[in-house]
Motif scaffolding. Sequence first.
Motif, PDB file in Angstrom:
ATOM      1  N   PRO A 259       0.775  -1.237   0.000  1.00  0.00           N
ATOM      2  CA  PRO A 259       0.000   0.000   0.000  1.00  0.00           C
ATOM      3  C   PRO A 259       0.807   1.288   0.000  1.00  0.00           C
ATOM      4  CG  PRO A 259       0.095  -0.867   2.227  1.00  0.00           C
ATOM      5  CD  PRO A 259       0.842  -1.843   1.357  1.00  0.00           C
ATOM      6  N   VAL A 260       2.127   1.180   0.122  1.00  0.00           N
ATOM      7  CA  VAL A 260       2.970   2.375   0.169  1.00  0.00           C
ATOM      8  C   VAL A 260       3.809   2.445  -1.105  1.00  0.00           C
ATOM      9  CG1 VAL A 260       3.057   2.508   2.684  1.00  0.00           C
ATOM     10  CG2 VAL A 260       4.732   1.080   1.474  1.00  0.00           C
ATOM     11  N   PRO A 261       4.260   3.632  -1.489  1.00  0.00           N
ATOM     12  CA  PRO A 261       5.026   3.764  -2.740  1.00  0.00           C
ATOM     13  C   PRO A 261       6.410   3.137  -2.632  1.00  0.00           C
ATOM     14  CG  PRO A 261       4.943   5.868  -1.574  1.00  0.00           C
ATOM     15  CD  PRO A 261       4.009   4.949  -0.860  1.00  0.00           C
ATOM     16  N   TYR A 262       6.900   2.647  -3.766  1.00  0.00           N
ATOM     17  CA  TYR A 262       8.227   2.039  -3.808  1.00  0.00           C
ATOM     18  C   TYR A 262       9.306   3.107  -3.885  1.00  0.00           C
ATOM     19  CZ  TYR A 262      12.313  -0.469  -5.495  1.00  0.00           C
ATOM     20  OH  TYR A 262      13.576  -0.969  -5.632  1.00  0.00           O
ATOM     21  N   LYS A 263      10.364   2.895  -3.119  1.00  0.00           N
ATOM     22  CA  LYS A 263      11.555   3.740  -3.175  1.00  0.00           C
ATOM     23  C   LYS A 263      12.757   2.825  -3.341  1.00  0.00           C
ATOM     24  CE  LYS A 263       9.581   7.017   0.181  1.00  0.00           C
ATOM     25  NZ  LYS A 263       9.742   7.547   1.555  1.00  0.00           N
ATOM     26  N   THR A 264      13.632   3.152  -4.247  1.00  0.00           N
ATOM     27  CA  THR A 264      14.809   2.333  -4.482  1.00  0.00           C
ATOM     28  C   THR A 264      15.759   2.400  -3.293  1.00  0.00           C
ATOM     29  OG1 THR A 264      16.577   1.848  -6.082  1.00  0.00           O
ATOM     30  CG2 THR A 264      16.120   4.167  -5.594  1.00  0.00           C
ATOM     31  N   GLY A 265      16.713   1.466  -3.219  1.00  0.00           N
ATOM     32  CA  GLY A 265      17.712   1.510  -2.160  1.00  0.00           C
ATOM     33  C   GLY A 265      17.913   0.211  -1.413  1.00  0.00           C
ATOM     34  N   TYR A 266      17.320  -0.890  -1.895  1.00  0.00           N
ATOM     35  CA  TYR A 266      17.341  -2.149  -1.147  1.00  0.00           C
ATOM     36  C   TYR A 266      18.634  -2.945  -1.310  1.00  0.00           C
ATOM     37  CZ  TYR A 266      12.479  -1.565   0.215  1.00  0.00           C
ATOM     38  OH  TYR A 266      11.323  -1.096   0.770  1.00  0.00           O
ATOM     39  N   TRP A 267      19.498  -2.536  -2.206  1.00  0.00           N
ATOM     40  CA  TRP A 267      20.801  -3.191  -2.334  1.00  0.00           C
ATOM     41  C   TRP A 267      21.779  -2.237  -3.007  1.00  0.00           C
ATOM     42  CZ3 TRP A 267      16.320  -5.251  -4.537  1.00  0.00           C
ATOM     43  CH2 TRP A 267      16.112  -4.976  -5.892  1.00  0.00           C
ATOM     44  N   VAL A 268      23.052  -2.551  -2.858  1.00  0.00           N
ATOM     45  CA  VAL A 268      24.094  -1.730  -3.457  1.00  0.00           C
ATOM     46  C   VAL A 268      25.329  -2.600  -3.674  1.00  0.00           C
ATOM     47  CG1 VAL A 268      25.135  -0.956  -1.277  1.00  0.00           C
ATOM     48  CG2 VAL A 268      25.255   0.519  -3.291  1.00  0.00           C
ATOM     49  N   SER A 269      26.128  -2.270  -4.665  1.00  0.00           N
ATOM     50  CA  SER A 269      27.377  -2.985  -4.954  1.00  0.00           C
ATOM     51  C   SER A 269      28.538  -2.003  -4.985  1.00  0.00           C
ATOM     52  CB  SER A 269      27.294  -3.702  -6.302  1.00  0.00           C
ATOM     53  OG  SER A 269      26.264  -4.665  -6.312  1.00  0.00           O
ATOM     54  N   LEU A 270      29.740  -2.495  -4.719  1.00  0.00           N
ATOM     55  CA  LEU A 270      30.909  -1.619  -4.769  1.00  0.00           C
ATOM     56  C   LEU A 270      31.123  -1.061  -6.161  1.00  0.00           C
ATOM     57  CD1 LEU A 270      33.689  -3.236  -2.524  1.00  0.00           C
ATOM     58  CD2 LEU A 270      32.097  -1.374  -1.995  1.00  0.00           C
ATOM     59  N   THR A 271      30.661  -1.777  -7.169  1.00  0.00           N
ATOM     60  CA  THR A 271      30.865  -1.315  -8.550  1.00  0.00           C
ATOM     61  C   THR A 271      29.785  -0.344  -9.022  1.00  0.00           C
ATOM     62  OG1 THR A 271      29.705  -3.301  -9.332  1.00  0.00           O
ATOM     63  CG2 THR A 271      32.111  -3.382  -9.260  1.00  0.00           C
ATOM     64  N   ASP A 272      28.752  -0.129  -8.204  1.00  0.00           N
ATOM     65  CA  ASP A 272      27.689   0.801  -8.611  1.00  0.00           C
ATOM     66  C   ASP A 272      28.239   2.216  -8.756  1.00  0.00           C
ATOM     67  OD1 ASP A 272      25.900  -1.232  -8.566  1.00  0.00           O
ATOM     68  OD2 ASP A 272      24.879  -0.615  -6.714  1.00  0.00           O
ATOM     69  N   LYS A 273      27.698   2.912  -9.730  1.00  0.00           N
ATOM     70  CA  LYS A 273      28.069   4.318  -9.920  1.00  0.00           C
ATOM     71  C   LYS A 273      27.034   5.208  -9.228  1.00  0.00           C
ATOM     72  CE  LYS A 273      30.217   3.317 -14.403  1.00  0.00           C
ATOM     73  NZ  LYS A 273      30.211   3.598 -15.837  1.00  0.00           N
ATOM     74  N   GLU A 274      27.349   6.456  -9.114  1.00  0.00           N
ATOM     75  CA  GLU A 274      26.427   7.406  -8.456  1.00  0.00           C
ATOM     76  C   GLU A 274      25.090   7.415  -9.195  1.00  0.00           C
ATOM     77  OE1 GLU A 274      26.829   8.993  -5.751  1.00  0.00           O
ATOM     78  OE2 GLU A 274      28.973   8.750  -5.376  1.00  0.00           O
TER      79      GLU A 274
END
Length: 378
Positions: free
Chosen positions: A363-378
């Motif tokens: 019932p609530v809106p989705y917000k990204t942020g549930y995982w991250v990798s060292l190779t991810d860019k900004e």
Amino acid sequence: MQLSKLALGAAVALVGLLPVSSHAADKIKVTDITGRQVEVKAPVEKVILGEGRQMYFVATLDTDQPFKRVVGWRDDLQKADLDGYKDYLAKYPQIDKIPTFGGFKEGTFDVEQAVSLKPDVILLNIEAKTATDDAKLIEKLAKIDIPVVFVDFREKPFENTDASMRLIGKLFGKEARAEEFIAFRKQQIDLVTDRLAKANPTKPVVMVERAAGYSDDCCMSFGNENFGKFVEVAGGQNLAAKIIPGTFGVVNPEQIIAANPDQVIVTGSNWELYVPGGAWVGVGSGADKAKARDKLAALMKRPAYTGVKAVQNKQVHAVWHQFYNSPYQFIAIQAMAKWLHPDLFKDIDPEQTMKALYDRFLPVPYKTGYWVSLTDKE
């Protein structure tokens, strides 16, 4: 505060204050995850959640009004998943007035308070069963017409998730909704397992660190279940599978270095209320990925990860800890499959799968942020 005999005696004395159904047809008999047969008045109108994070499954069934049945809950959701709690609080500000309880496992559950709320059922996670058995709380609650039903998304999620969802669907009168969710979950897992079965790729060795940075200890991990099982389903070899005999345990730094894992995955969440300013990686709803990545990189400087391949190759990731205690495990499996076999799963997008979960079931809106990798860019 531990339960006193006086409190329990007073609670039992209040049995006459509780309404007792005069129609046997009002009650249904269900078999819970422990195999106990329990009679419950259904559909339940009032429920006490033995863990606040049980809202993860309640919200998938009662999506329109997720708190309509909840008359009490354990006080862990805010502490264990502060970002998720804030999402629900923003839309349902009344939740901060729901009575809270301590845990059965810690012996701090207030029976008198439970009686006053007149629940149709108390839902408990299976890990609380030993404590409730020792204190004979189930029998005492039964005397005052409060049934207890056990579910499990944590100890053996692959064995018990579907059964738990069906059980809760039956209690809530939401069987069709439960089956819809179960079918969606299966479909998303099959996207991974079917492809792996056909391709049969080499399985990289994966170290999963549970709640990395939560304390100075290193390193909590998983055996053949929970995130350990997620690794296997996603096409990897769980480093700790032969070290930890049960679901949870510890891997020594020397064992990690000797195994030289190809990938490292740590679990994290916003634990500011548990460990203020801690080294944990705060992934979750709306997380600051740059900050999370920096904290992840700092964790890899500990002695346990000195010189291992995963760190040298930046094959290091953090994933939301609460996947381990919710029916949403399939999202973590897709994310892990993409990390372990990027070419094989280049067309799979766990971010879109997570958004679909929110759009269809939450019932609530989705917000990204549930995982991250060292190779991810900004």
